[in-house]
Write a protein that holds these residues in place. Structure first.
Motif, short mmCIF file in Angstrom:
data_model
loop_
_atom_site.label_atom_id
_atom_site.label_comp_id
_atom_site.label_asym_id
_atom_site.label_seq_id
_atom_site.Cartn_x
_atom_site.Cartn_y
_atom_site.Cartn_z
N SER A 158 45.98 38.30 30.06
CA SER A 158 46.08 37.57 31.32
C SER A 158 45.79 38.51 32.48
N HIS A 213 48.74 37.24 25.27
CA HIS A 213 49.26 37.16 26.64
C HIS A 213 48.83 38.36 27.49
N PHE A 272 38.92 29.59 36.95
CA PHE A 272 40.27 29.63 36.42
C PHE A 272 40.23 29.20 34.96
N ARG A 284 40.08 33.97 36.85
CA ARG A 284 41.50 34.21 36.63
C ARG A 284 41.90 33.62 35.29
N LEU A 285 42.29 34.48 34.38
CA LEU A 285 42.63 34.06 33.03
C LEU A 285 44.14 34.09 32.84
N LYS A 286 44.67 33.00 32.32
CA LYS A 286 46.09 32.94 31.97
C LYS A 286 46.20 32.52 30.52
N VAL A 287 46.82 33.36 29.74
CA VAL A 287 47.01 33.08 28.32
C VAL A 287 48.45 32.64 28.11
N LEU A 288 48.58 31.44 27.59
CA LEU A 288 49.90 30.84 27.41
C LEU A 288 50.40 31.08 26.00
N THR A 313 42.60 38.90 36.09
CA THR A 313 41.37 38.39 36.67
C THR A 313 40.24 39.30 36.25
N SER A 321 42.96 28.63 31.68
CA SER A 321 44.26 28.67 31.05
C SER A 321 44.05 28.37 29.58
N MET A 322 44.48 29.27 28.73
CA MET A 322 44.21 29.08 27.31
C MET A 322 45.42 29.45 26.47
N GLN A 323 45.46 28.91 25.31
CA GLN A 323 46.56 29.17 24.39
C GLN A 323 46.32 30.48 23.66
#
Lengths: 110, 116
Positions: A84, A81, A10, A105-109, A86, A12-14
């Motif tokens: 975002s 964004h 996992f 799983r990548l989530k770009v915030l 997988t 989570s990145m800016q």
């Protein structure tokens, strides 16, 4: 036992930041694939790496392959964004048998 | 462009029931595959067909059977469904495994199966 390990699982990145996803595999494979999967969707091919030292780039994504180290990397530059999803790597240790990693799983915030 | 088409997209089964997942590709590919995807497990190969007329077991074949009906179609059958078979199933195809071209594997949209 053949293992294809990705890390991190996992991430989570800016937005605007850089990061690398790693794919390690435990047996010989002369090619490696990267796929993207959006939630609830199918898998889409991103890159095919066919030889040691191969590097492919598409937009903010760059993939590389080191067959001697049994390692591939997927580098994300200045994340947005829309990236975002997988991401899966896959190797082909034997004829026809594509073996996939567990996915990152990548989530770009924003 | 249809690519790889799977049916049904969603299915709920009772334990012990049987069903068949259908898959067809229109890319004239020689090789076809069935994968299952479970949370935290990635994709695991159930069965594959290297070419028309041949099928072989993958990583997790128990509880499944397959039929390569012709070059286009590759079906997956659950003879007696169990809750452990609740998963998302993907059919896929590739031109073949050869020395050139990379032979990218193309996936269908997935079939969401729940066994209660």
């Amino acid at each position: 036992e053949l293992k294809v390990e990705q890390n991190p699982l996992f991430l989570s990145m800016q937005e605007g930041k850089n990061y690398t996803i790693y794919c390690n595999y435990s047996t010989t494979s002369d090619r490696l694939y990267w796929y993207r999967q959006d939630p609830g969707k199918s898998l889409e091919s991103l890159f095919v790496l066919l030889s040691n030292g191969a590097v492919k780039q598409e937009g903010r994504l760059m993939a590389s392959l080191d067959t001697k180290a049994r390692l591939s990397t997927l580098h994300i530059t200045a994340a947005v964004h829309d990236l975002s999803a997988t991401y899966f790597c896959a190797v082909v240790p034997g004829t026809y048998k594509y073996i996939f990693g567990t996915g990152t799983r990548l989530k770009v915030l924003a | 462009n249809a690519g790889v088409t799977q049916t049904p997209k969603f299915q709920v089964l009772k334990t012990g029931q049987s069903m068949t997942l259908q898959c067809a590709q229109d890319m004239n590919h020689n090789s076809m595959y069935w994968y299952r995807q479970d949370p935290g497990m990635g994709l695991r190969l159930i069965y594959y067909s290297a070419s028309e007329g041949t099928t072989d077991k993958g990583e997790v074949p128990n509880g499944y059977n397959v039929s390569r009906l012709n070059k286009r179609e590759f079906s997956l059958r659950l003879e007696s469904a169990a809750p452990s078979q609740t998963s998302v199933y993907f059919c896929a195809s590739s031109e073949s495994f050869g020395q050139e071209g990379g032979n990218t594997i193309y996936f269908g949209e997935g079939s969401w199966l729940t066994v209660v």
